[in-house]
Design a protein around this motif. Structure first.
Motif, PDB file in Angstrom:
ATOM      1  N   ASN A  49     -11.863   8.533  -2.714  1.00  0.00           N
ATOM      2  CA  ASN A  49     -10.546   9.182  -2.741  1.00  0.00           C
ATOM      3  C   ASN A  49      -9.860   9.094  -4.098  1.00  0.00           C
ATOM      4  O   ASN A  49      -9.053   9.950  -4.438  1.00  0.00           O
ATOM      5  N   THR A  70       0.820  -1.222   0.000  1.00  0.00           N
ATOM      6  CA  THR A  70       0.000   0.000   0.000  1.00  0.00           C
ATOM      7  C   THR A  70       0.850   1.267   0.000  1.00  0.00           C
ATOM      8  O   THR A  70       0.390   2.323  -0.419  1.00  0.00           O
ATOM      9  N   LYS A 110       2.216  13.858  -5.623  1.00  0.00           N
ATOM     10  CA  LYS A 110       1.333  14.670  -6.479  1.00  0.00           C
ATOM     11  C   LYS A 110       0.711  15.840  -5.718  1.00  0.00           C
ATOM     12  O   LYS A 110       0.323  16.834  -6.326  1.00  0.00           O
ATOM     13  N   ILE A 111       0.555  15.707  -4.402  1.00  0.00           N
ATOM     14  CA  ILE A 111      -0.100  16.778  -3.634  1.00  0.00           C
ATOM     15  C   ILE A 111       0.749  18.052  -3.692  1.00  0.00           C
ATOM     16  O   ILE A 111       0.217  19.158  -3.736  1.00  0.00           O
ATOM     17  N   GLY A 112       2.072  17.869  -3.691  1.00  0.00           N
ATOM     18  CA  GLY A 112       2.930  19.044  -3.825  1.00  0.00           C
ATOM     19  C   GLY A 112       3.383  19.652  -2.508  1.00  0.00           C
ATOM     20  O   GLY A 112       3.850  20.777  -2.453  1.00  0.00           O
ATOM     21  N   LEU A 170       1.928  -1.126 -10.332  1.00  0.00           N
ATOM     22  CA  LEU A 170       1.450   0.222 -10.014  1.00  0.00           C
ATOM     23  C   LEU A 170       0.747   0.833 -11.225  1.00  0.00           C
ATOM     24  O   LEU A 170       0.372   1.995 -11.210  1.00  0.00           O
ATOM     25  N   ALA A 223      -1.859   9.219   1.789  1.00  0.00           N
ATOM     26  CA  ALA A 223      -1.069  10.336   1.249  1.00  0.00           C
ATOM     27  C   ALA A 223      -1.530  11.646   1.881  1.00  0.00           C
ATOM     28  O   ALA A 223      -0.712  12.505   2.242  1.00  0.00           O
ATOM     29  N   LEU A 249      -9.221  12.751  -4.064  1.00  0.00           N
ATOM     30  CA  LEU A 249      -8.699  13.492  -2.904  1.00  0.00           C
ATOM     31  C   LEU A 249      -7.428  14.275  -3.226  1.00  0.00           C
ATOM     32  O   LEU A 249      -7.215  15.365  -2.686  1.00  0.00           O
ATOM     33  N   ILE A 250      -6.589  13.726  -4.096  1.00  0.00           N
ATOM     34  CA  ILE A 250      -5.308  14.393  -4.365  1.00  0.00           C
ATOM     35  C   ILE A 250      -5.549  15.738  -5.060  1.00  0.00           C
ATOM     36  O   ILE A 250      -5.043  16.774  -4.607  1.00  0.00           O
ATOM     37  N   SER A 253      -4.523   3.917   0.236  1.00  0.00           N
ATOM     38  CA  SER A 253      -3.249   4.583  -0.041  1.00  0.00           C
ATOM     39  C   SER A 253      -3.405   6.084  -0.270  1.00  0.00           C
ATOM     40  O   SER A 253      -2.615   6.881   0.239  1.00  0.00           O
ATOM     41  N   THR A 254      -4.403   6.476  -1.040  1.00  0.00           N
ATOM     42  CA  THR A 254      -4.573   7.902  -1.332  1.00  0.00           C
ATOM     43  C   THR A 254      -4.908   8.668  -0.061  1.00  0.00           C
ATOM     44  O   THR A 254      -4.394   9.756   0.192  1.00  0.00           O
ATOM     45  N   ARG A 279      -2.209  28.983  -0.336  1.00  0.00           N
ATOM     46  CA  ARG A 279      -0.927  29.634  -0.603  1.00  0.00           C
ATOM     47  C   ARG A 279      -1.093  30.948  -1.371  1.00  0.00           C
ATOM     48  O   ARG A 279      -0.354  31.878  -1.150  1.00  0.00           O
ATOM     49  N   PRO A 290       3.834   2.248  -1.650  1.00  0.00           N
ATOM     50  CA  PRO A 290       4.260   2.900  -2.889  1.00  0.00           C
ATOM     51  C   PRO A 290       3.151   3.731  -3.556  1.00  0.00           C
ATOM     52  O   PRO A 290       3.406   4.830  -4.043  1.00  0.00           O
ATOM     53  N   LEU A 291       1.904   3.240  -3.538  1.00  0.00           N
ATOM     54  CA  LEU A 291       0.778   4.027  -4.082  1.00  0.00           C
ATOM     55  C   LEU A 291       0.577   5.306  -3.264  1.00  0.00           C
ATOM     56  O   LEU A 291       0.296   6.370  -3.818  1.00  0.00           O
ATOM     57  N   GLN A 333       3.418   7.730  -4.178  1.00  0.00           N
ATOM     58  CA  GLN A 333       3.121   8.355  -5.487  1.00  0.00           C
ATOM     59  C   GLN A 333       2.097   9.473  -5.326  1.00  0.00           C
ATOM     60  O   GLN A 333       2.269  10.574  -5.849  1.00  0.00           O
ATOM     61  N   ALA A 334       1.032   9.171  -4.584  1.00  0.00           N
ATOM     62  CA  ALA A 334      -0.042  10.154  -4.403  1.00  0.00           C
ATOM     63  C   ALA A 334       0.462  11.344  -3.585  1.00  0.00           C
ATOM     64  O   ALA A 334       0.145  12.500  -3.895  1.00  0.00           O
ATOM     65  N   PHE A 335       1.255  11.077  -2.562  1.00  0.00           N
ATOM     66  CA  PHE A 335       1.807  12.161  -1.731  1.00  0.00           C
ATOM     67  C   PHE A 335       2.617  13.129  -2.586  1.00  0.00           C
ATOM     68  O   PHE A 335       2.503  14.349  -2.445  1.00  0.00           O
ATOM     69  N   LYS A 360      -4.818  19.411  -3.563  1.00  0.00           N
ATOM     70  CA  LYS A 360      -3.970  20.334  -4.329  1.00  0.00           C
ATOM     71  C   LYS A 360      -4.659  21.689  -4.444  1.00  0.00           C
ATOM     72  O   LYS A 360      -4.043  22.726  -4.252  1.00  0.00           O
ATOM     73  N   GLU A 388      -6.226  -0.356  -2.344  1.00  0.00           N
ATOM     74  CA  GLU A 388      -6.848   0.670  -3.180  1.00  0.00           C
ATOM     75  C   GLU A 388      -6.826   0.244  -4.640  1.00  0.00           C
ATOM     76  O   GLU A 388      -7.527   0.815  -5.484  1.00  0.00           O
ATOM     77  N   GLN A 389      -5.995  -0.760  -4.924  1.00  0.00           N
ATOM     78  CA  GLN A 389      -5.946  -1.297  -6.278  1.00  0.00           C
ATOM     79  C   GLN A 389      -7.322  -1.824  -6.693  1.00  0.00           C
ATOM     80  O   GLN A 389      -7.588  -1.939  -7.895  1.00  0.00           O
ATOM     81  N   LEU A 403       9.156  -2.190  -5.388  1.00  0.00           N
ATOM     82  CA  LEU A 403       8.264  -1.628  -4.355  1.00  0.00           C
ATOM     83  C   LEU A 403       9.050  -1.398  -3.064  1.00  0.00           C
ATOM     84  O   LEU A 403       8.912  -0.367  -2.401  1.00  0.00           O
TER      85      LEU A 403
END
Lengths: 420, 167
Positions: free
Chosen positions: B97, A36, A46-48, B28, A143, B154-155, A139-140, B166, A38-39, A42-44, B159, B68-69, A76
């Motif tokens: 999400n 769980t 993307k949040i920035g 992935l 993140a 959610l991402i 996972s998301t 900000r 690595p997903l 990846q998502a973290f 964002k 989540e897959q 992984l």
């Protein structure tokens, strides 16, 4: 308030919360494994947000496919290592240094009484054994927790399990939780908390309490909890890595309903294919021939479980035609089982002892079943295809039943079989 | 948000081990996962879902592991929305999400047959079964969850929120 409500109130900075309310608590600890994580990583990215909210409150554990069986698994594992390094995350349990994630969280003092913990694994609810509110997320969502340290949760209503009396010889907490799942059903506690109480609880070790809370997700529960007591405080005393504030249910706490269990009368239980709530007394399926016996997992791979099986297998040989796999839940359990001579007993009995991993339970990289094969397992899920072929059958039972059945070559009620 | 498509039906207690078997979890790549969606219960599902469908299930859809897959595989296979009597909680959160709409509608599994043409109105919490000329009530999602779905997960939602703070 009950313990679940108290922890959510504390973590949300509130005096009081009620079932049905949505709260936004701060989490005390967050855990991911290499399936769980690595997903989530990846998502973290993307949040920035450049840094995680708190690098001392994240635990990364490699456990599902260790040591790496394919290049993909190795990749992984590497993503987890790189993230730990980039983010200076303090707790990475790499191959050979940890074990099954839930065992590590409890054993290494990351889960503590009164905590709110989220883990990207459904069996995160295991830590309720120490009086923590612990729940599985994806996972998301993880993140987002990495970025903010917060999550939204609906305050669950709570089902109370009141267990009274004492276990008969060869009857264990696994039999109790299987019995409860059989009564409540695979979806009977969906969105809810399950709290165990009653006179039996003081007789159950932390290991057994972990077995109880671990399987609450098999009824759909958000979490399972046990009020902390002397046993809990003795266990965490030498392990706790940070201060904690234990919380307990008030005497006038509210529950949605109560299930009474007379443990004096409890017989060994078994969950038959292909659902965890298809629970029967072991007696009723006695004689079912088995090809594999599996002892391990976050449910029943601890020292107490290995000890119970070793006592049964000592000086004996498992039945011809049965392969037995023993997977200690952590390096610590492995080492203790080695020192106590349990591993020698297993090897001499003809069992295969593996490294700590989720492997066989999860149908990952080892211990798979062929079509038509039958496995009796101390793990937690018997879904179609869970341990390999969709045409294989899995029976879930206690370590005692698994060991006795391995000797007999077929499913046996350990009470009758061992006392003959 | 309105979503239309043909219904594909499943029963009760569909678990994540059959939605996406463990052996594929080392990938992935969502497209790769999609090829194996529902493989444990219906090996032809990926073919059926192509072009977009609405999945309709009974009780406790998505029980079992936190992977989540599972919703990712469904979404990329072509599932536009999942309707169920009720969901297992981790699957439910995961779907939202990653931006896969999920709607609880107690009894929906008895109101829809395979191949029925459905339109789901998320804002209203209503399902129209055009084939049977029937309107089915669902539990309306709270506004903050609708916001996450509008942001496609959610991402993106975070964002926007963090970016907003900000600027």
């Amino acid at each position: 308030m009950n313990i679940a409500e108290k922890i959510l109130a504390r973590a949300s900075g509130r005096e009081e919360v009620k079932p049905g309310e949505i709260v936004q608590p701060k989490v005390d600890m967050a855990m991911v494994n290499e399936i769980t994580g690595p997903l989530a990583i990846q998502a973290f990215k993307k949040i920035g947000v450049p840094k995680v909210w708190d690098n001392s409150r994240i635990v990364l554990i490699q456990d599902h496919q260790v040591p790496a069986d394919t290049v993909k698994s190795a990749e992984l594992h590497r993503i987890m290592r790189q993230f730990a390094e980039e983010q200076e995350i303090k707790f990475l349990y790499d191959v050979g240094l940890g074990g099954v994630c839930h065992q590590i969280m409890v054993e290494k003092g990351h889960a503590l009484p009164g905590d709110l913990i989220v883990g990207a694994d459904s069996h995160t609810c295991t830590y309720g054994a120490l009086g923590a509110f612990a729940t599985g997320i994806g996972s998301t969502e993880m993140a987002a927790v990495f970025a903010t340290g917060e999550i939204w949760l609906r305050v669950p209503s709570t089902i109370r399990i009141n267990a009274t009396g004492s276990f008969k010889k060869h009857v264990t907490p696994k039999d109790l939780i299987l019995y409860v799942i059989g009564k409540i059903g695979a979806a009977g506690a969906t969105y809810k908390a399950v709290e165990f109480m009653g006179s039996t609880l003081s007789q159950i070790s932390i290991s057994g309490r972990m077995t109880l809370c671990n399987m609450t997700v098999e009824m759909g529960a958000k979490t399972g909890l046990i009020n902390p007591d002397e046993e809990t405080f003795n266990y965490v005393k030498s392990r706790a890595r940070r201060p904690f504030r234990a919380l307990k249910s008030d005497p006038d706490a509210k529950y949605e309903k109560t299930l009474e269990v007379d443990v004096d009368r409890l017989e060994p239980q078994i969950a038959c294919p292909h659902s965890v709530d298809n629970v029967k007394p072991v007696k009723s399926v006695e004689g079912t021939e088995i090809n594999q016996a599996f002892l391990g997992s976050c449910t029943n791979g601890r020292l107490e479980d290995l000890k119970a099986a070793a006592e049964i297998l000592k000086g004996k040989k498992i039945s011809r035609g049965v392969r037995m796999i023993v997977t200690p839940a952590s390096q610590e359990v492995y080492l203790q089982a080695l020192k106590n001579g349990f591993l020698e007993i297993f090897v001499k009995a003809g069992a295969l002892v593996t490294n700590p991993t989720c492997g066989a339970c999860f149908g990952g990289h080892m211990g798979l079943l062929a079509p038509g094969e039958v496995c009796v397992s101390s793990s937690n899920r018997n879904f179609v295809g869970r341990m390999g072929s969709p045409e294989a059958e899995i029976y879930l039972a206690s370590p005692v039943t698994v060991a006795a059945s391995a000797l007999a070559g077929k499913i046996v009620d350990p009470v009758a079989y061992l006392e003959e | 948000m309105k979503i239309s498509g043909k219904a594909v039906i499943f029963g009760d207690d569909v678990n994540t081990d059959v939605i996406i078997p463990s052996k594929y979890l080392t990938s992935l790549d969502p497209e790769e996962l999609a090829k194996h969606a529902m493989e444990g219960i219906d090996p032809n599902f990926a073919e059926k879902a192509k072009g977009g469908i609405i999945l309709v299930a009974g009780k406790n859809f998505g029980c079992g592991s936190s992977r989540e897959q599972a919703p990712i595989a469904l979404k990329y296979a072509g599932v536009k929305c999942v309707l169920a009597d009720f969901f297992a909680r981790i699957f439910y959160r995961n779907a939202i999400n990653i931006g896969l709409p999920v709607l609880e509608s107690p009894g929906v599994s008895k109101e829809v047959d395979e191949g029925d043409m459905l339109t789901v109105d998320l804002e209203e919490g209503k399902i129209v079964n055009a084939t049977k000329n029937k309107v089915i009530d669902a539990l309306r999602l709270p506004d903050f969850i609708l916001e996450i779905l509008k942001d496609e997960g959610l991402i993106n939602h975070l964002k926007k929120k963090i970016g907003g703070k900000r600027s």
